[in-house]
Design a protein around this motif. Structure first.
Motif, PDB file in Angstrom:
ATOM      1  N   PHE A 192       0.820  -1.210   0.000  1.00 25.65           N
ATOM      2  CA  PHE A 192       0.000   0.000   0.000  1.00 25.65           C
ATOM      3  C   PHE A 192       0.855   1.261   0.000  1.00 25.65           C
ATOM      4  O   PHE A 192       0.521   2.257   0.645  1.00 25.65           O
ATOM      5  N   TYR A 193       1.925   1.206  -0.757  1.00 20.98           N
ATOM      6  CA  TYR A 193       2.834   2.339  -0.913  1.00 20.98           C
ATOM      7  C   TYR A 193       2.582   2.975  -2.270  1.00 20.98           C
ATOM      8  O   TYR A 193       2.344   2.276  -3.258  1.00 20.98           O
ATOM      9  N   ILE A 194       2.622   4.304  -2.317  1.00 14.37           N
ATOM     10  CA  ILE A 194       2.355   5.031  -3.559  1.00 14.37           C
ATOM     11  C   ILE A 194       3.677   5.593  -4.082  1.00 14.37           C
ATOM     12  O   ILE A 194       4.143   6.646  -3.636  1.00 14.37           O
ATOM     13  N   PRO A 195       4.323   4.895  -5.025  1.00 13.23           N
ATOM     14  CA  PRO A 195       5.663   5.318  -5.458  1.00 13.23           C
ATOM     15  C   PRO A 195       5.725   6.741  -5.986  1.00 13.23           C
ATOM     16  O   PRO A 195       6.676   7.476  -5.693  1.00 13.23           O
ATOM     17  N   HIS A 196       4.735   7.152  -6.764  1.00 13.72           N
ATOM     18  CA  HIS A 196       4.837   8.487  -7.365  1.00 13.72           C
ATOM     19  C   HIS A 196       4.604   9.604  -6.351  1.00 13.72           C
ATOM     20  O   HIS A 196       4.892  10.766  -6.646  1.00 13.72           O
ATOM     21  N   ARG A 197       4.110   9.260  -5.159  1.00 15.15           N
ATOM     22  CA  ARG A 197       3.985  10.242  -4.080  1.00 15.15           C
ATOM     23  C   ARG A 197       5.065  10.062  -3.006  1.00 15.15           C
ATOM     24  O   ARG A 197       5.219  10.905  -2.125  1.00 15.15           O
ATOM     25  N   GLY A 198       5.752   8.924  -3.061  1.00 16.75           N
ATOM     26  CA  GLY A 198       6.795   8.667  -2.080  1.00 16.75           C
ATOM     27  C   GLY A 198       6.278   8.519  -0.672  1.00 16.75           C
ATOM     28  O   GLY A 198       6.960   8.882   0.298  1.00 16.75           O
ATOM     29  N   ARG A 199       5.068   7.941  -0.532  1.00 18.34           N
ATOM     30  CA  ARG A 199       4.477   7.793   0.799  1.00 18.34           C
ATOM     31  C   ARG A 199       3.490   6.648   0.811  1.00 18.34           C
ATOM     32  O   ARG A 199       3.043   6.174  -0.239  1.00 18.34           O
ATOM     33  N   LEU A 260      -5.282  10.649  -2.729  1.00 18.46           N
ATOM     34  CA  LEU A 260      -4.259   9.605  -2.672  1.00 18.46           C
ATOM     35  C   LEU A 260      -4.884   8.227  -2.857  1.00 18.46           C
ATOM     36  O   LEU A 260      -4.341   7.364  -3.557  1.00 18.46           O
ATOM     37  N   TYR A 261      -6.017   8.025  -2.198  1.00 19.74           N
ATOM     38  CA  TYR A 261      -6.689   6.733  -2.266  1.00 19.74           C
ATOM     39  C   TYR A 261      -7.105   6.430  -3.704  1.00 19.74           C
ATOM     40  O   TYR A 261      -6.910   5.319  -4.207  1.00 19.74           O
ATOM     41  N   VAL A 267      -4.180   3.236 -10.232  1.00 20.00           N
ATOM     42  CA  VAL A 267      -2.870   3.030 -10.858  1.00 20.00           C
ATOM     43  C   VAL A 267      -2.230   1.708 -10.462  1.00 20.00           C
ATOM     44  O   VAL A 267      -1.627   1.023 -11.302  1.00 20.00           O
ATOM     45  N   TYR A 268      -2.367   1.304  -9.177  1.00 17.52           N
ATOM     46  CA  TYR A 268      -1.576   0.186  -8.671  1.00 17.52           C
ATOM     47  C   TYR A 268      -2.366  -1.035  -8.219  1.00 17.52           C
ATOM     48  O   TYR A 268      -1.820  -2.140  -8.215  1.00 17.52           O
ATOM     49  N   ASP A 269      -3.603  -0.864  -7.804  1.00 18.37           N
ATOM     50  CA  ASP A 269      -4.307  -1.957  -7.148  1.00 18.37           C
ATOM     51  C   ASP A 269      -4.528  -3.150  -8.079  1.00 18.37           C
ATOM     52  O   ASP A 269      -5.119  -3.008  -9.156  1.00 18.37           O
ATOM     53  N   ARG A 270      -4.077  -4.332  -7.662  1.00 19.93           N
ATOM     54  CA  ARG A 270      -4.187  -5.534  -8.506  1.00 19.93           C
ATOM     55  C   ARG A 270      -5.628  -5.966  -8.681  1.00 19.93           C
ATOM     56  O   ARG A 270      -6.025  -6.436  -9.744  1.00 19.93           O
ATOM     57  N   GLY A 271      -6.437  -5.835  -7.618  1.00 17.77           N
ATOM     58  CA  GLY A 271      -7.825  -6.247  -7.702  1.00 17.77           C
ATOM     59  C   GLY A 271      -8.602  -5.434  -8.720  1.00 17.77           C
ATOM     60  O   GLY A 271      -9.436  -5.975  -9.456  1.00 17.77           O
TER      61      GLY A 271
END
Length: 296
Positions: A192-199, A260-261, A267-271
């Motif tokens: 649950f890390y957001i790479p493009h936000r760095g958080r 952010l959510y 962008v990232y969630d596999r489900g």
């Protein structure tokens, strides 16, 4: 144990529905008894819709229930979905499955079966944390596994809330072995890390994927306890914060955090990706998105 697994599939599907029913009842009870800010609104209730998975040839491909509450006293938007879907994976899903999970033979026999529960709650009061939970079972003729977890997403963090949420997770996982909680907590922090936000998206929780030790009963029991941990981990936080006064500045902080959510889930969630690629109802897949969000 990779062949049809009829009884195991039925038990898993029934459990996800049982968990869904318990959560829906508990959330509607919160709405009924709320007496803080927003108590002048009608108590929220879930609107339940059947969903169907679209198959290429028009054959039955399963479906589920989409249960969404909007505009409640406490829950601004919350969805609790269950589904059991099956059929054959398309070429893109086959390739992704083979690459990520290292499952041979998918091109020769691309059948799959999947069942699970998915929950996301976005709250009216900014002091009440948003939350996500899902658990699932996936089967192919070549392998089966469980996945899921839950994580807390406050826009205004309270250390005691974070400690309680994690404490309940650990209490439910420790009977399965002392290594489970630290491992699944670290996995959640990474996932649950957001790479493009760095958080991180929130304050974490627990997460697992591809969980298959070869002992289906043990793995199913672990998955059930991940689900059982949810209400005792989350409801006390809702009851503690739902009566707390809030300001427009708090609301602004909440809307920005919701951005952010939304970014993470799209962008990232596999489900999210799997649901859209396999033809499941788009409204059910995107149920997780907040009703309002803001970017600065």
């Amino acid at each position: 144990m990779t062949e049809e697994m009829g009884p195991e599939k039925a038990r898993a599907s029934a459990w996800f529905r049982e968990l869904r029913d318990a959560i829906v009842a508990a959330f509607e009870d919160v709405e009924t008894r709320h007496d803080g800010p927003g108590a002048d609104l009608p108590a929220g209730r879930f609107e339940v819709t059947e969903t169907r998975r679209a198959s290429d040839d028009g054959s039955d491909a399963g479906g589920g229930l989409m249960s969404v509450m909007r505009g409640g006293r406490v829950f601004e938007k919350v969805g609790v979905n269950v589904s059991t879907v099956y059929g054959t994976l398309g070429a893109r899903a086959q390739a992704a499955m083979a690459a990520r999970k290292g499952i041979p033979g998918m091109a020769d026999d691309p059948r799959f079966w999947a069942s699970g529960i998915s929950l996301v709650a976005h709250m009216r009061n900014p002091h009440v944390p948003a939350v996500h939970m899902n658990t699932r079972m996936f089967w192919t003729p070549h392998a089966w596994w469980f996945g899921g977890g839950s994580d807390l997403n406050p826009c205004i963090e309270y250390a005691e809330d974070t400690a309680h949420f994690h404490g309940q997770q650990q209490a439910h996982l420790d009977p399965h072995g002392p290594d489970h909680y630290p491992r699944l907590k670290a996995w959640a922090d990474e996932y649950f890390y957001i790479p493009h936000r760095g958080r991180a998206r929130g304050v974490g929780g627990i997460f697992m994927d591809d969980h298959s030790t070869g002992d289906w009963e043990a793995d199913f029991a672990l998955t059930q306890d991940i689900g059982r941990a949810f209400l005792p981990a989350y409801l006390p936080l809702v009851d503690r914060r739902r009566v707390q006064p809030w300001t427009e500045a708090d609301r602004d902080t909440q809307l920005v955090h919701r951005g952010l959510y939304a970014e993470y889930n799209l962008v990232y969630d596999r489900g999210t990706k799997f649901g859209l690629e396999t033809g499941h109802d788009a409204n059910a897949v995107l149920m997780s998105l907040p009703p309002l969000a803001k970017w600065v």
